[in-house]
Design an enzyme around this catalytic site. Sequence first.
Site, PDB file in Angstrom:
ATOM      1  CB  CYS A 122     -10.649  44.077  38.412  1.00  0.00           C
ATOM      2  SG  CYS A 122      -8.996  44.213  38.483  1.00  0.00           S
ATOM      3  CD  GLU A 169     -18.016  40.296  32.637  1.00  0.00           C
ATOM      4  OE1 GLU A 169     -18.213  41.389  31.943  1.00  0.00           O
ATOM      5  OE2 GLU A 169     -18.237  39.999  33.647  1.00  0.00           O
ATOM      6  NE  ARG A 212     -20.959  45.651  28.885  1.00  0.00           N
ATOM      7  CZ  ARG A 212     -21.020  46.626  29.419  1.00  0.00           C
ATOM      8  NH1 ARG A 212     -21.524  47.727  28.804  1.00  0.00           N
ATOM      9  NH2 ARG A 212     -21.170  46.470  30.873  1.00  0.00           N
ATOM     10  NE  ARG A 214     -17.214  44.367  30.685  1.00  0.00           N
ATOM     11  CZ  ARG A 214     -17.085  45.822  30.126  1.00  0.00           C
ATOM     12  NH1 ARG A 214     -16.300  46.113  29.251  1.00  0.00           N
ATOM     13  NH2 ARG A 214     -17.871  46.695  30.902  1.00  0.00           N
TER      14      ARG A 214
END
Length: 379
Positions: A122, A169, A212, A214
């Site tokens: 990102c 992802e 986690r 995502r």
Amino acid sequence: MSKQIHIRLEDSVFDALTKYTGASGQSVQYCVTGALIQMLNKQKSPEKSDSLFSFIDLFAGIGGMRIAFENAGGHCVYSSEWNKYSQQTYFANFGEQPEGDITQVDANSIPDHDILVAGFPCQPFSIAGVSKKNSLGRATGFEDKTQGTLFFDVCRILKAKRPKAFMLENVKNLCSHDRGRTFKIILESLNELDYQVFYRVLDGQNFVPQHRERILIVGFDRKRYGSDIDFDFKITPPDHKPVIADILEQDVAEKYTLSDKLWTYLQNYAAKHKAAGNGFGYGIAPPDGVSRTLSARYYKDGSEVLIDQSGKNPRKLTPRECARLQGFPDTFKIPVSDTQAYKQFGNSVVVPLMENVAKLIVETLNNSAIQDSAQKEVL
């Protein structure tokens, strides 16, 4: 660990190599190693006749996505990853080294493929240029909005190769980055490329003992299948929800136990932030539960996921336990140092979750192809 070989070169070859290394500023070892890897990469195994689809693995890391999509029936025809240590791990496990800097790769040179897979980093998107063009009444496309970011490279490859589908992802915070404007640009860019897009934040803790979250972005080619595409993130967790105890090794070296100095520091740090009303501090993973999110900074002190030890200080996870925490098989080779391994697994994906989504994509492609064929027969 590395090994040495000694080779004899003709004078003319040695002179040419010396001239090349001097001009390029690269070492002889780097050049010779690169040439050998290029030769070995040309010996890639041919696509299996029973492969359901082909895919490319961008920002490949150590190959977590590759394992997931291969387990879903795919054959990888191209990979790209710039980090040299991740390249080492990738080569050790798949017998080929990913191409380096994707920004320098001609999109048209990438092999044709059915699915593009990318865990792109990102980066900030520039809004100023877009706003200026809007104020002048000029149209903007994904090239204007995403130029200078690594997401732009995903877009230009989608445009050049036109795969049937893609899966991207990223971290959960991508949705809120820059007050949501980054994610808005991403969706607009994919829409302009004529892909039907679906997205959802998924938590891997049903597949591995780790919390986690995502975001996964999945797209299908509207030029092939139209816009009436039925896709849902209907993941199917395993019957047994794994817990921390499932991934622990039996005999762990003493070096993974925290020193008295580090353990004291972490306790004092946690106490200070607790007194200030913050939730910062170390995390002891419950044997019958799930851990916090494993991050790339784990190599520093292991504070987010510690294992309690009776009568002694807690310990960090071993690299193999980190691999298991991400759902990698025990056959996965770890050829790098502990520090690099912690970074690599902290940056990787929950493999079985990605495999689950990969199978949903393949199922949707198959259904869409059948519907498309039926419509053509009617016409």
